[in-house]
Design an enzyme around this catalytic site. Structure first.
Site, PDB file in Angstrom:
ATOM      1  N   ALA A 124      -8.345   0.671 -10.000  1.00 31.63           N
ATOM      2  CA  ALA A 124      -7.426   1.784 -10.257  1.00 31.63           C
ATOM      3  C   ALA A 124      -8.129   3.117 -10.006  1.00 31.63           C
ATOM      4  O   ALA A 124      -8.793   3.661 -10.898  1.00 31.63           O
ATOM      5  CB  ALA A 124      -6.908   1.686 -11.688  1.00 31.63           C
ATOM      6  N   GLU A 127      -4.157   8.322  -8.269  1.00 34.77           N
ATOM      7  CA  GLU A 127      -3.253   8.899  -9.281  1.00 34.77           C
ATOM      8  C   GLU A 127      -2.057   9.528  -8.543  1.00 34.77           C
ATOM      9  O   GLU A 127      -2.138   9.756  -7.332  1.00 34.77           O
ATOM     10  CB  GLU A 127      -4.003   9.955 -10.099  1.00 34.77           C
ATOM     11  CG  GLU A 127      -5.176   9.322 -10.846  1.00 34.77           C
ATOM     12  CD  GLU A 127      -5.841  10.239 -11.860  1.00 34.77           C
ATOM     13  OE1 GLU A 127      -5.505  11.437 -11.923  1.00 34.77           O
ATOM     14  OE2 GLU A 127      -6.710   9.723 -12.593  1.00 34.77           O
ATOM     15  N   ALA A 130      -3.370  12.371  -6.654  1.00 37.47           N
ATOM     16  CA  ALA A 130      -4.672  12.232  -5.992  1.00 37.47           C
ATOM     17  C   ALA A 130      -4.813  10.871  -5.326  1.00 37.47           C
ATOM     18  O   ALA A 130      -4.993   9.861  -6.001  1.00 37.47           O
ATOM     19  CB  ALA A 130      -5.806  12.418  -7.012  1.00 37.47           C
ATOM     20  N   ASP A 240     -16.028   0.532   1.213  1.00 34.55           N
ATOM     21  CA  ASP A 240     -16.617   0.168   2.512  1.00 34.55           C
ATOM     22  C   ASP A 240     -16.436  -1.324   2.773  1.00 34.55           C
ATOM     23  O   ASP A 240     -15.989  -1.731   3.846  1.00 34.55           O
ATOM     24  CB  ASP A 240     -18.129   0.467   2.532  1.00 34.55           C
ATOM     25  CG  ASP A 240     -18.416   1.929   2.825  1.00 34.55           C
ATOM     26  OD1 ASP A 240     -17.474   2.651   3.185  1.00 34.55           O
ATOM     27  OD2 ASP A 240     -19.585   2.335   2.669  1.00 34.55           O
ATOM     28  N   ARG A 243     -12.573  -2.565   2.803  1.00 29.73           N
ATOM     29  CA  ARG A 243     -11.794  -2.194   3.997  1.00 29.73           C
ATOM     30  C   ARG A 243     -11.882  -3.292   5.060  1.00 29.73           C
ATOM     31  O   ARG A 243     -10.958  -3.470   5.854  1.00 29.73           O
ATOM     32  CB  ARG A 243     -12.298  -0.858   4.566  1.00 29.73           C
ATOM     33  CG  ARG A 243     -11.756   0.306   3.782  1.00 29.73           C
ATOM     34  CD  ARG A 243     -12.322   1.640   4.166  1.00 29.73           C
ATOM     35  NE  ARG A 243     -11.720   2.657   3.304  1.00 29.73           N
ATOM     36  CZ  ARG A 243     -12.251   3.835   3.047  1.00 29.73           C
ATOM     37  NH1 ARG A 243     -13.393   4.189   3.613  1.00 29.73           N
ATOM     38  NH2 ARG A 243     -11.640   4.693   2.245  1.00 29.73           N
ATOM     39  N   GLN A 279       8.587 -11.057  32.942  1.00 25.03           N
ATOM     40  CA  GLN A 279       7.264 -10.417  32.909  1.00 25.03           C
ATOM     41  C   GLN A 279       7.143  -9.410  31.756  1.00 25.03           C
ATOM     42  O   GLN A 279       6.072  -9.261  31.161  1.00 25.03           O
ATOM     43  CB  GLN A 279       6.984  -9.737  34.249  1.00 25.03           C
ATOM     44  CG  GLN A 279       5.519  -9.442  34.435  1.00 25.03           C
ATOM     45  CD  GLN A 279       5.229  -8.769  35.755  1.00 25.03           C
ATOM     46  OE1 GLN A 279       5.853  -7.764  36.104  1.00 25.03           O
ATOM     47  NE2 GLN A 279       4.291  -9.315  36.493  1.00 25.03           N
ATOM     48  N   GLU A 363      -6.205   1.687   0.838  1.00 23.55           N
ATOM     49  CA  GLU A 363      -7.679   1.681   0.975  1.00 23.55           C
ATOM     50  C   GLU A 363      -8.139   2.691   2.028  1.00 23.55           C
ATOM     51  O   GLU A 363      -9.075   2.445   2.789  1.00 23.55           O
ATOM     52  CB  GLU A 363      -8.194   0.266   1.231  1.00 23.55           C
ATOM     53  CG  GLU A 363      -7.807  -0.646   0.069  1.00 23.55           C
ATOM     54  CD  GLU A 363      -8.746  -1.790  -0.193  1.00 23.55           C
ATOM     55  OE1 GLU A 363      -9.835  -1.800   0.352  1.00 23.55           O
ATOM     56  OE2 GLU A 363      -8.348  -2.666  -0.985  1.00 23.55           O
TER      57      GLU A 363
HETATM   58  C1  LIG Z   1       1.226  -0.972  -1.643  1.00 24.70           C
HETATM   59  C2  LIG Z   1       0.099  -0.070  -2.061  1.00 24.70           C
HETATM   60  C3  LIG Z   1      -0.950  -0.609  -2.788  1.00 24.70           C
HETATM   61  C4  LIG Z   1      -1.997   0.217  -3.211  1.00 24.70           C
HETATM   62  N1  LIG Z   1      -2.996  -0.314  -3.995  1.00 24.70           N
HETATM   63  C5  LIG Z   1      -3.927   0.521  -4.545  1.00 24.70           C
HETATM   64  C6  LIG Z   1      -4.889   0.028  -5.491  1.00 24.70           C
HETATM   65  O1  LIG Z   1      -4.957  -1.181  -5.795  1.00 24.70           O
HETATM   66  N2  LIG Z   1      -5.724   0.905  -6.070  1.00 24.70           N
HETATM   67  C7  LIG Z   1      -5.699   2.241  -5.783  1.00 24.70           C
HETATM   68  O2  LIG Z   1      -6.500   2.989  -6.354  1.00 24.70           O
HETATM   69  N3  LIG Z   1      -4.818   2.739  -4.883  1.00 24.70           N
HETATM   70  C8  LIG Z   1      -3.934   1.916  -4.270  1.00 24.70           C
HETATM   71  N4  LIG Z   1      -3.003   2.410  -3.369  1.00 24.70           N
HETATM   72  C9  LIG Z   1      -3.017   3.842  -3.063  1.00 24.70           C
HETATM   73  C10 LIG Z   1      -3.504   4.141  -1.654  1.00 24.70           C
HETATM   74  O3  LIG Z   1      -4.871   3.883  -1.543  1.00 24.70           O
HETATM   75  C11 LIG Z   1      -3.114   5.599  -1.339  1.00 24.70           C
HETATM   76  O4  LIG Z   1      -1.723   5.614  -1.168  1.00 24.70           O
HETATM   77  C12 LIG Z   1      -3.810   6.110  -0.111  1.00 24.70           C
HETATM   78  O5  LIG Z   1      -5.179   6.295  -0.352  1.00 24.70           O
HETATM   79  C13 LIG Z   1      -3.228   7.455   0.363  1.00 24.70           C
HETATM   80  O6  LIG Z   1      -3.112   8.357  -0.684  1.00 24.70           O
HETATM   81  P1  LIG Z   1      -1.700   9.118  -0.957  1.00 24.70           P
HETATM   82  O7  LIG Z   1      -0.648   8.088  -0.943  1.00 24.70           O
HETATM   83  O8  LIG Z   1      -1.871   9.951  -2.158  1.00 24.70           O
HETATM   84  O9  LIG Z   1      -1.506  10.031   0.329  1.00 24.70           O
HETATM   85  P2  LIG Z   1      -2.099  11.502   0.531  1.00 24.70           P
HETATM   86  O10 LIG Z   1      -3.549  11.510   0.231  1.00 24.70           O
HETATM   87  O11 LIG Z   1      -1.225  12.459  -0.183  1.00 24.70           O
HETATM   88  O12 LIG Z   1      -1.889  11.654   2.095  1.00 24.70           O
HETATM   89  C14 LIG Z   1      -0.637  11.995   2.686  1.00 24.70           C
HETATM   90  C15 LIG Z   1      -0.857  12.167   4.195  1.00 24.70           C
HETATM   91  O13 LIG Z   1      -1.823  13.214   4.433  1.00 24.70           O
HETATM   92  C16 LIG Z   1      -2.882  12.702   5.216  1.00 24.70           C
HETATM   93  N5  LIG Z   1      -4.147  13.345   4.837  1.00 24.70           N
HETATM   94  C17 LIG Z   1      -4.648  13.525   3.578  1.00 24.70           C
HETATM   95  N6  LIG Z   1      -5.843  14.142   3.633  1.00 24.70           N
HETATM   96  C18 LIG Z   1      -6.106  14.356   4.950  1.00 24.70           C
HETATM   97  C19 LIG Z   1      -7.183  14.960   5.673  1.00 24.70           C
HETATM   98  N7  LIG Z   1      -8.262  15.437   5.043  1.00 24.70           N
HETATM   99  N8  LIG Z   1      -7.097  15.016   7.026  1.00 24.70           N
HETATM  100  C20 LIG Z   1      -6.013  14.504   7.678  1.00 24.70           C
HETATM  101  N9  LIG Z   1      -4.963  13.927   7.053  1.00 24.70           N
HETATM  102  C21 LIG Z   1      -5.018  13.866   5.714  1.00 24.70           C
HETATM  103  C22 LIG Z   1      -2.913  11.197   4.919  1.00 24.70           C
HETATM  104  O14 LIG Z   1      -3.577  10.478   5.955  1.00 24.70           O
HETATM  105  C23 LIG Z   1      -1.419  10.900   4.848  1.00 24.70           C
HETATM  106  O15 LIG Z   1      -0.907  10.753   6.135  1.00 24.70           O
HETATM  107  C24 LIG Z   1      -1.991   1.601  -2.879  1.00 24.70           C
HETATM  108  C25 LIG Z   1      -0.939   2.111  -2.107  1.00 24.70           C
HETATM  109  C26 LIG Z   1       0.094   1.300  -1.703  1.00 24.70           C
HETATM  110  C27 LIG Z   1       1.211   1.900  -0.902  1.00 24.70           C
END
Ligand SMILES: Cc1cc2nc3c(=O)[nH]c(=O)nc-3n(C[C@H](O)[C@H](O)[C@H](O)COP(=O)(O)OP(=O)(O)OC[C@H]3O[C@@H](n4cnc5c(N)ncnc54)[C@H](O)[C@@H]3O)c2cc1C
Length: 380
Positions: A124, A127, A130, A240, A243, A279, A363
């Protein structure tokens, strides 16, 4: 680099493939439809030793090399992508984090139960405010006597409702008043812990994703994982490795999409011949196969390097970026080959298409993987 599988690796691959075909495949449709967590299948996978694949024998696991775990995730994803991500999070995030950063006491408490499937682990970090930017994490942990008191919200937790224990990240205050990320092992039974929401997702319906609220949650001080303030590097290090697991999930899904599309193309006729004779269809099949194999090579390379004990941050990000983007292209082409039937829930490709979508997001999004890769290259 040697890409030949060893006898042991081939054995594991065949064992999981057989189990997936015989025991998992017949249950997938029902579990996905009911959005039901695959508890029974996980029990059987624990008996087969899959839940302990990243745990050494001294903690009652049956640790294999990383490539073997990757092969297992590929085979599971080919049949049931929801189950593959549950296993990947349990082995590569939860168990690995405790093995790498845990105290001897923590390893003895959690790892044997995790190997036996008595504990299912989750991670977890995210947030509501975040995700990519973990600096925005607001969950606070304040030390009071022999415990930390945690308050905050964690979102999008894979296996959130069904896990028993979580590697959970919160900020702690330093002597100078700054906030730094720290990692904790939090059990679902700790006072002040509750599941506040289950996400209604586009795909991966049998992998239950939940929001967690911590209100005055009481975590024993000995459940701090690693050193206080080292949470960010713990999270990045664990991600790391994991992924590569998501890359493997992508490879398995791509292999299945290719199989489904090829079978369908040989059966479906249009203009007096099987569509496989056009094709345009043949080129899509060739592109799908080439992308799948390239994704698998990057994924296996990253897994082999991981076992050499060197940093695989760049290689893992490359594998995850390429394999997850490829899986989406492949699922798109495979559905296209199915024509209108691909849009029907009667055909498995409809589920694969939905399940593929999240691979470029969780991830670390594809954009974040590109940042990791380019930072390494510029530094080099
Ligand atoms: C089905 C599912 C399972 C998940 N499981 C887990 C889990 O077990 N544990 C956990 O902790 N999290 C989990 N997550 C959360 C997941 O890791 C996050 O959704 C992911 O890291 C993206 O964060 P965000 O959704 O807040 O998007 P944001 O960070 O708000 O990003 C929104 C957009 O902005 C882009 N962006 C953000 N920063 C930059 C930058 N610096 N440069 C360019 N583009 C940028 C992103 O690529 C994206 O396109 C899960 C999510 C889903 C959908």
């Amino acid at each position: 680099m040697d890409f030949e599988l060893s006898e042991d690796q081939l054995l594991i691959k065949e064992m999981i493939s057989e189990f997936a075909q015989n025991e998992i495949k017949p249950r997938v449709k029902e579990l996905e439809k009911k959005r039901a967590f695959p508890s029974e299948l996980l029990k059987k996978l624990a008996e087969l030793g899959v839940l302990g694949m990243s745990i050494p024998p001294e903690y009652q696991g049956n640790k294999t090399d990383s490539l073997s775990l990757i092969l297992a995730i590929e085979q599971l994803s080919k049949v049931f992508p929801s189950l593959a991500v549950i296993i990947s999070v349990h082995c590569s995030l939860f168990c690995y984090a405790i093995l790498k950063f845990g105290s001897e006491a923590q390893k003895k408490i959690y790892l044997p139960k995790a190997a036996a499937g008595e504990i299912l682990g989750a991670f977890a970090l995210t947030e509501p405010w975040a995700g990519s930017d973990v600096r925005g994490i607001k969950t606070r942990a304040v030390k009071k006597g022999d415990r930390f008191i945690l308050d905050g919200t964690k979102s999008w937790v894979t296996t959130g409702s069904d896990a028993t224990a979580y590697i959970l990240f919160a900020t702690t205050e330093t002597d100078s008043g700054n906030h730094q990320l720290s990692a904790f092992i939090v059990e679902k039974s700790f006072p002040g812990f509750r599941i506040s929401k289950v996400e209604e997702k586009m795909g991966l319906h049998a992998s239950i994703t939940s929001e967690i609220v911590l209100e005055n949650c009481q975590v024993p001080a000995e459940n701090l994982l690693g050193k206080e303030g080292k949470g960010a590097s713990i999270a990045l290090h664990c991600l790391d490795g994991s992924r590569i697991g998501i890359a493997a999930q992508s490879v398995g899904l791509s292999q299945r999409a290719l199989e489904e599309a090829t079978t369908y193309a040989k059966q479906r006729e249009a203009f007096d011949k099987p569509i496989a004779e056009f094709q345009a269809i043949q080129f899509m099949i060739a592109d799908m196969a080439t992308l799948t194999e390239a994704a698998q090579l990057l994924t296996h390379r990253a897994a082999i390097l991981l076992d050499k004990g060197i940093s695989v941050s760049k290689e893992a990000s490359m594998a995850k970026l390429f394999a997850s983007e490829a899986a989406n292209k492949i699922a798109y082409m495979a559905l296209q080959i199915h024509g209108g039937y691909g849009y029907s829930q009667e055909f498995f490709i409809e589920q694969l298409y939905r399940d593929a979508r999240v691979l470029t997001i969780y991830e670390g999004t594809s954009e974040i993987q590109r940042l990791v890769i380019s930072r390494h290259l510029i530094k080099e």
